[in-house]
Write an enzyme that holds these catalytic residues in place. Sequence first.
Site, PDB file in Angstrom:
ATOM      1  CG  ASN A 136      -3.180   5.108  14.331  1.00 60.87           C
ATOM      2  OD1 ASN A 136      -4.539   4.782  14.201  1.00 60.87           O
ATOM      3  ND2 ASN A 136      -2.564   4.433  13.191  1.00 60.87           N
ATOM      4  CD  GLN A 157       4.900  -8.627  16.707  1.00 58.43           C
ATOM      5  OE1 GLN A 157       4.555  -8.790  15.590  1.00 58.43           O
ATOM      6  NE2 GLN A 157       6.081  -8.181  17.207  1.00 58.43           N
ATOM      7  NE  ARG A 192      -4.145  -4.181   7.335  1.00 56.49           N
ATOM      8  CZ  ARG A 192      -3.528  -3.906   8.738  1.00 56.49           C
ATOM      9  NH1 ARG A 192      -3.747  -4.742   9.638  1.00 56.49           N
ATOM     10  NH2 ARG A 192      -2.571  -3.040   8.546  1.00 56.49           N
ATOM     11  CE1 TYR A 212       4.171  -9.383   8.577  1.00 55.00           C
ATOM     12  CE2 TYR A 212       5.425  -7.472   9.481  1.00 55.00           C
ATOM     13  CZ  TYR A 212       4.542  -8.510   9.700  1.00 55.00           C
ATOM     14  OH  TYR A 212       4.208  -8.797  10.960  1.00 55.00           O
ATOM     15  CD1 TRP A 245       0.495 -10.019  16.870  1.00 58.23           C
ATOM     16  CD2 TRP A 245      -0.971  -9.625  15.011  1.00 58.23           C
ATOM     17  NE1 TRP A 245      -0.159 -11.062  16.531  1.00 58.23           N
ATOM     18  CE2 TRP A 245      -0.939 -10.984  15.527  1.00 58.23           C
ATOM     19  CE3 TRP A 245      -1.764  -9.121  13.865  1.00 58.23           C
ATOM     20  CZ2 TRP A 245      -1.987 -11.840  14.848  1.00 58.23           C
ATOM     21  CZ3 TRP A 245      -2.666 -10.341  13.344  1.00 58.23           C
ATOM     22  CH2 TRP A 245      -2.527 -11.482  13.815  1.00 58.23           C
ATOM     23  CB  SER A 246      -4.431  -7.298  14.876  1.00 56.95           C
ATOM     24  OG  SER A 246      -5.367  -6.934  13.943  1.00 56.95           O
ATOM     25  CD  GLN A 284      -2.959  -0.910   2.491  1.00 52.29           C
ATOM     26  OE1 GLN A 284      -2.300  -1.341   3.678  1.00 52.29           O
ATOM     27  NE2 GLN A 284      -4.102  -0.390   2.258  1.00 52.29           N
ATOM     28  CB  SER A 290       5.189 -13.913  16.801  1.00 55.79           C
ATOM     29  OG  SER A 290       4.009 -13.292  16.496  1.00 55.79           O
ATOM     30  CE  LYS A 328     -10.351   1.242   7.569  1.00 54.21           C
ATOM     31  NZ  LYS A 328      -8.851   1.539   7.412  1.00 54.21           N
TER      32      LYS A 328
END
Length: 331
Positions: free
Chosen positions: A298, A178, A234, A54, A208-209, A27, A152, A219
């Site tokens: 944020n 994580q 996303r 990623y 995370w998230s 993105q 994680s 949204k």
Amino acid sequence: MEYRRLGNTGLKVSALSYGAWTTFKTQADLKQAKEMIRACVDAGVNFFDNAEVYADGEAEVIMGQAIKELGLKRSDLVLSTKIFWGGPGPNDRGLSRKHVIEGTQAALSRLQTSYVDLLFCHRPDPDTPIEETVRAMNHCLDRGWALYWGTSEWSAEQIKQARAIAVRLGLQPPVMEQPEYNLFERHKVESDYAPLYDSEPGLGLTVWSPLASGILTGKYGGGGGGTAAPAGSRLSMEEHKAKLDSRAHHIAAAERLKPLAAELGCSPAQLALAWTLTNPRVSTTITGASKVEQVRDNMGALAVLPKLTPQLVQRLEHEIAQALVEAEQAK
């Protein structure tokens, strides 16, 4: 910015951090990445999260180049990467000694740094003995390629096993985890890991998230109880579209944040992010953003945090729980 210790270590990380998952390359290009990292640093963020998987490594390439072109001082930053999915080959994935070592070296090359501060095992590997992984992660520490190692999405039992092996061998145990943590996903952080926080060596959380893939921003509500994915979001991305309808109950529940956010004079995203930081076990909450404006919004969560009294937190959690019950009953 508030800075918190990473568990029981002496390392301090910004309470809000920034991660490259689904953003860099997918993105945001290099120019946009530089703008967002600059906005984060200006807000006091020092922790930046990444992973070899990623964008197939391209997220690390972009982050490394952005940091270089911005001229940021390496010692001011806390950088992480996560090892597990490194490529299509049989030894390009998992937590074998071979992949941990080769994957870490490749990640450092992409990030253009000689070390990462935090090195994570991105998932548990049922095909590799935990002792092999513990030894491999310590090899990375001994070589100076990483300063701390952790996990994680491991279970509490798997972390306990890794700790016991490290103690028996006189090696460094995992000191951070994580996990996913948000108003919809709480059990692992609040219950499963509870016995680990106060026992040696403690457990720092880099969660995370926190916005549940953006759902807690509000949204995705399509009006009339429906769902809709705004362009560029996303869940509008091809690889995430299937999640939209399957999470309709979460999307409906997220609507309950809007009146509370309005009452506090903040956005739903800021409220949801601030909620994660009311948990003192959270060392840092990893935010995601594809636009500078989202980064700045944020960061506004820190101003909301002092407003979240125990009574308000209880009210917020009750609203979400009640909404999920109602959504289940409506099925």
